[in-house]
Design a protein around this motif. Structure first.
Motif, PDB file in Angstrom:
ATOM      1  N   PHE A  18      -5.635  15.209   2.730  1.00 55.62           N
ATOM      2  CA  PHE A  18      -5.559  13.832   3.204  1.00 55.62           C
ATOM      3  C   PHE A  18      -5.045  12.920   2.094  1.00 55.62           C
ATOM      4  CE2 PHE A  18      -8.695  15.660   6.063  1.00 55.62           C
ATOM      5  CZ  PHE A  18      -8.353  15.108   7.294  1.00 55.62           C
ATOM      6  N   TYR A  19      -4.595  11.750   2.505  1.00 56.27           N
ATOM      7  CA  TYR A  19      -4.250  10.719   1.537  1.00 56.27           C
ATOM      8  C   TYR A  19      -4.640   9.351   2.099  1.00 56.27           C
ATOM      9  CZ  TYR A  19      -0.013   9.885   4.369  1.00 56.27           C
ATOM     10  OH  TYR A  19       0.860   9.609   5.391  1.00 56.27           O
ATOM     11  N   PHE A  20      -4.753   8.383   1.213  1.00 51.73           N
ATOM     12  CA  PHE A  20      -4.989   6.996   1.593  1.00 51.73           C
ATOM     13  C   PHE A  20      -3.704   6.208   1.380  1.00 51.73           C
ATOM     14  CE2 PHE A  20      -9.188   8.465   0.126  1.00 51.73           C
ATOM     15  CZ  PHE A  20      -9.976   8.101   1.214  1.00 51.73           C
ATOM     16  N   LEU A  21      -3.594   5.070   2.046  1.00 51.60           N
ATOM     17  CA  LEU A  21      -2.577   4.071   1.726  1.00 51.60           C
ATOM     18  C   LEU A  21      -3.310   2.942   1.025  1.00 51.60           C
ATOM     19  CD1 LEU A  21      -0.432   4.040   4.990  1.00 51.60           C
ATOM     20  CD2 LEU A  21       0.167   5.038   2.778  1.00 51.60           C
ATOM     21  N   ALA A  22      -2.987   2.722  -0.246  1.00 55.59           N
ATOM     22  CA  ALA A  22      -3.819   1.827  -1.051  1.00 55.59           C
ATOM     23  C   ALA A  22      -2.975   1.037  -2.047  1.00 55.59           C
ATOM     24  CB  ALA A  22      -4.880   2.640  -1.796  1.00 55.59           C
ATOM     25  N   GLU A  23      -3.567  -0.070  -2.505  1.00 59.95           N
ATOM     26  CA  GLU A  23      -2.914  -0.939  -3.490  1.00 59.95           C
ATOM     27  C   GLU A  23      -3.976  -1.571  -4.369  1.00 59.95           C
ATOM     28  OE1 GLU A  23       0.020  -4.895  -3.601  1.00 59.95           O
ATOM     29  OE2 GLU A  23      -0.763  -4.139  -1.700  1.00 59.95           O
ATOM     30  N   VAL A  24      -3.665  -1.693  -5.659  1.00 61.59           N
ATOM     31  CA  VAL A  24      -4.540  -2.420  -6.579  1.00 61.59           C
ATOM     32  C   VAL A  24      -4.211  -3.903  -6.453  1.00 61.59           C
ATOM     33  CG1 VAL A  24      -5.240  -2.751  -8.972  1.00 61.59           C
ATOM     34  CG2 VAL A  24      -4.635  -0.473  -8.162  1.00 61.59           C
ATOM     35  N   MET A  25      -5.189  -4.691  -6.044  1.00 55.89           N
ATOM     36  CA  MET A  25      -4.972  -6.121  -5.845  1.00 55.89           C
ATOM     37  C   MET A  25      -5.246  -6.931  -7.116  1.00 55.89           C
ATOM     38  SD  MET A  25      -3.958  -6.429  -2.727  1.00 55.89           S
ATOM     39  CE  MET A  25      -4.106  -5.837  -1.040  1.00 55.89           C
ATOM     40  N   GLU A  26      -6.219  -6.496  -7.915  1.00 60.47           N
ATOM     41  CA  GLU A  26      -6.597  -7.226  -9.121  1.00 60.47           C
ATOM     42  C   GLU A  26      -6.553  -6.286 -10.312  1.00 60.47           C
ATOM     43  OE1 GLU A  26     -10.417  -8.904  -8.510  1.00 60.47           O
ATOM     44  OE2 GLU A  26      -9.807 -10.151  -6.818  1.00 60.47           O
ATOM     45  N   LYS A  66       0.839  -1.197   0.000  1.00 61.58           N
ATOM     46  CA  LYS A  66       0.000   0.000   0.000  1.00 61.58           C
ATOM     47  C   LYS A  66       0.875   1.248   0.000  1.00 61.58           C
ATOM     48  CE  LYS A  66      -3.975  -2.082   2.310  1.00 61.58           C
ATOM     49  NZ  LYS A  66      -3.471  -3.466   2.242  1.00 61.58           N
ATOM     50  N   ILE A  67       0.619   2.129  -0.953  1.00 59.91           N
ATOM     51  CA  ILE A  67       1.349   3.394  -1.047  1.00 59.91           C
ATOM     52  C   ILE A  67       0.358   4.546  -1.075  1.00 59.91           C
ATOM     53  CG2 ILE A  67       3.285   2.313  -2.259  1.00 59.91           C
ATOM     54  CD1 ILE A  67       2.214   3.581  -4.851  1.00 59.91           C
ATOM     55  N   LYS A  68       0.885   5.747  -1.077  1.00 55.64           N
ATOM     56  CA  LYS A  68       0.048   6.941  -0.965  1.00 55.64           C
ATOM     57  C   LYS A  68      -0.835   7.135  -2.204  1.00 55.64           C
ATOM     58  CE  LYS A  68       1.909  10.556   0.907  1.00 55.64           C
ATOM     59  NZ  LYS A  68       2.682  11.794   1.171  1.00 55.64           N
ATOM     60  N   LEU A  69      -2.107   7.374  -1.959  1.00 62.34           N
ATOM     61  CA  LEU A  69      -3.071   7.723  -3.003  1.00 62.34           C
ATOM     62  C   LEU A  69      -3.766   9.006  -2.580  1.00 62.34           C
ATOM     63  CD1 LEU A  69      -5.624   5.466  -4.864  1.00 62.34           C
ATOM     64  CD2 LEU A  69      -6.378   7.615  -3.827  1.00 62.34           C
ATOM     65  N   LYS A  70      -3.701  10.023  -3.421  1.00 67.66           N
ATOM     66  CA  LYS A  70      -4.360  11.295  -3.137  1.00 67.66           C
ATOM     67  C   LYS A  70      -5.530  11.475  -4.108  1.00 67.66           C
ATOM     68  CE  LYS A  70      -2.372  15.049  -2.006  1.00 67.66           C
ATOM     69  NZ  LYS A  70      -3.023  15.134  -0.671  1.00 67.66           N
ATOM     70  N   ILE A  89     -11.289   0.930 -11.637  1.00 66.93           N
ATOM     71  CA  ILE A  89     -10.122   0.598 -10.824  1.00 66.93           C
ATOM     72  C   ILE A  89     -10.549   0.499  -9.368  1.00 66.93           C
ATOM     73  CG2 ILE A  89      -7.803   1.294 -10.142  1.00 66.93           C
ATOM     74  CD1 ILE A  89      -7.784   3.097 -12.659  1.00 66.93           C
ATOM     75  N   SER A  90     -10.237  -0.610  -8.724  1.00 71.89           N
ATOM     76  CA  SER A  90     -10.558  -0.802  -7.309  1.00 71.89           C
ATOM     77  C   SER A  90      -9.266  -0.931  -6.507  1.00 71.89           C
ATOM     78  CB  SER A  90     -11.417  -2.049  -7.102  1.00 71.89           C
ATOM     79  OG  SER A  90     -12.700  -1.864  -7.663  1.00 71.89           O
ATOM     80  N   PHE A  91      -9.176  -0.138  -5.450  1.00 68.34           N
ATOM     81  CA  PHE A  91      -8.031  -0.179  -4.546  1.00 68.34           C
ATOM     82  C   PHE A  91      -8.473  -0.750  -3.205  1.00 68.34           C
ATOM     83  CE2 PHE A  91      -7.133   3.275  -7.467  1.00 68.34           C
ATOM     84  CZ  PHE A  91      -5.769   3.189  -7.709  1.00 68.34           C
ATOM     85  N   THR A  92      -7.608  -1.528  -2.588  1.00 70.38           N
ATOM     86  CA  THR A  92      -7.789  -1.943  -1.200  1.00 70.38           C
ATOM     87  C   THR A  92      -6.933  -1.017  -0.343  1.00 70.38           C
ATOM     88  OG1 THR A  92      -8.174  -4.237  -1.833  1.00 70.38           O
ATOM     89  CG2 THR A  92      -7.552  -3.822   0.453  1.00 70.38           C
ATOM     90  N   ALA A  93      -7.550  -0.373   0.642  1.00 69.03           N
ATOM     91  CA  ALA A  93      -6.868   0.696   1.362  1.00 69.03           C
ATOM     92  C   ALA A  93      -6.905   0.482   2.872  1.00 69.03           C
ATOM     93  CB  ALA A  93      -7.496   2.052   1.014  1.00 69.03           C
ATOM     94  N   TYR A  94      -5.916   1.033   3.532  1.00 69.63           N
ATOM     95  CA  TYR A  94      -5.884   1.152   4.990  1.00 69.63           C
ATOM     96  C   TYR A  94      -7.170   1.848   5.435  1.00 69.63           C
ATOM     97  CZ  TYR A  94      -4.163   3.125   9.466  1.00 69.63           C
ATOM     98  OH  TYR A  94      -4.002   3.503  10.774  1.00 69.63           O
ATOM     99  N   PRO A  95      -7.770   1.454   6.559  1.00 66.11           N
ATOM    100  CA  PRO A  95      -9.106   1.953   6.904  1.00 66.11           C
ATOM    101  C   PRO A  95      -9.230   3.474   7.040  1.00 66.11           C
ATOM    102  CG  PRO A  95      -8.537   0.067   8.274  1.00 66.11           C
ATOM    103  CD  PRO A  95      -7.300   0.432   7.506  1.00 66.11           C
ATOM    104  N   PHE A  96      -8.164   4.165   7.442  1.00 61.67           N
ATOM    105  CA  PHE A  96      -8.267   5.593   7.737  1.00 61.67           C
ATOM    106  C   PHE A  96      -7.580   6.431   6.663  1.00 61.67           C
ATOM    107  CE2 PHE A  96      -8.565   3.322  11.694  1.00 61.67           C
ATOM    108  CZ  PHE A  96      -9.592   3.958  12.369  1.00 61.67           C
TER     109      PHE A  96
END
Length: 236
Positions: free
Chosen positions: A104-112, A93-97, A127-134
């Protein structure tokens, strides 16, 4: 705004790829409830906050983009390949703005692999990202950027102090979860919080045990020198 989109892995969806955003769905995280039932009873015990924080599961971020430009399937396939080389390489998971959520930013990763739907004159890319909850604040607490100050939840405060023997102060955590600050001290000190004494060494340090709960945190700092607390608020 036509340029609205996301910044991820060093590139922006519109500025670098010309993707216009059709829709976004920023899902909220669900609570991770840890429940135990008592045998032969209707009673349940909730251990979800055993370590102080309510735990949450990861959240999903979904963006649907329009792939615009020249006609033809071959062009769309080339564009899609270019986009996949942007989205897929990160292995964590890396920064997504998101332009819709400044500050704010999310920590997210594309899994599929993203799903695409071709059209005669263009296509759509989901595009679907799985992200850290906060979502995490761009700036640490104590910053002085008044043009970025949000009067609904930000707190004007000092997080760096000079201590001469003893100092009583308050640190605010405006976030929704406990913050574990990085502490920078010019000399070894002690921090007393809620009757517990924490030893702080000279230099940079952090502790799994020393956290700032949401709201006010009353501290007594004992020592001589400078000390700073570096942390960011995290919001649902």
């Amino acid at each position: 705004m036509i340029w609205s989109g996301i910044e991820y892995n060093g590139k922006h969806s519109y500025r670098d790829f010309g993707l216009t955003l059709e829709s976004r769905k920023i899902g909220n995280p669900s609570k991770n409830k840890i429940l135990e039932s008592v045998p032969f009873s209707h009673t349940q015990y909730d251990f979800s906050s055993l370590y102080g924080d309510q735990e949450y599961v990861e959240r999903q971020l979904t963006y649907v983009f329009n792939i615009t430009g020249e006609m033809g399937r071959n062009h769309l396939y080339v564009r899609e390949t270019d986009i996949l080389h942007w989205l897929m390489p990160p292995s964590k998971k890396i920064k997504l703005k998101d332009d819709k959520l400044p500050g704010f930013y999310f920590l997210a990763e594309v899994m599929e692999n993203p799903d695409d739907e071709d059209y005669f004159v263009g296509g759509k890319l989901s595009i679907s990202f799985t992200a850290y909850p906060f979502k995490i604040a761009d700036r640490e607490e104590g910053h002085d950027r008044w043009d970025e100050f949000n009067f609904l939840w930000d707190v004007a405060q000092t997080t760096s102090f000079t201590v001469s023997g003893r100092l009583d102060t308050i640190l605010h955590n405006p976030g929704a979860k406990h913050a574990r600050p990085d502490i920078q001290a010019s000399a070894a000190m002690q921090i007393i919080k809620e009757g517990v004494t924490y030893q702080v060494k000279k230099g940079e340090s952090s502790s799994f045990d020393f956290v700032l709960k949401p709201g006010q945190n009353h501290l007594r700092i004992i020592g001589n020198g400078s000390i700073s607390f570096n942390y960011r608020k995290e919001m649902i």
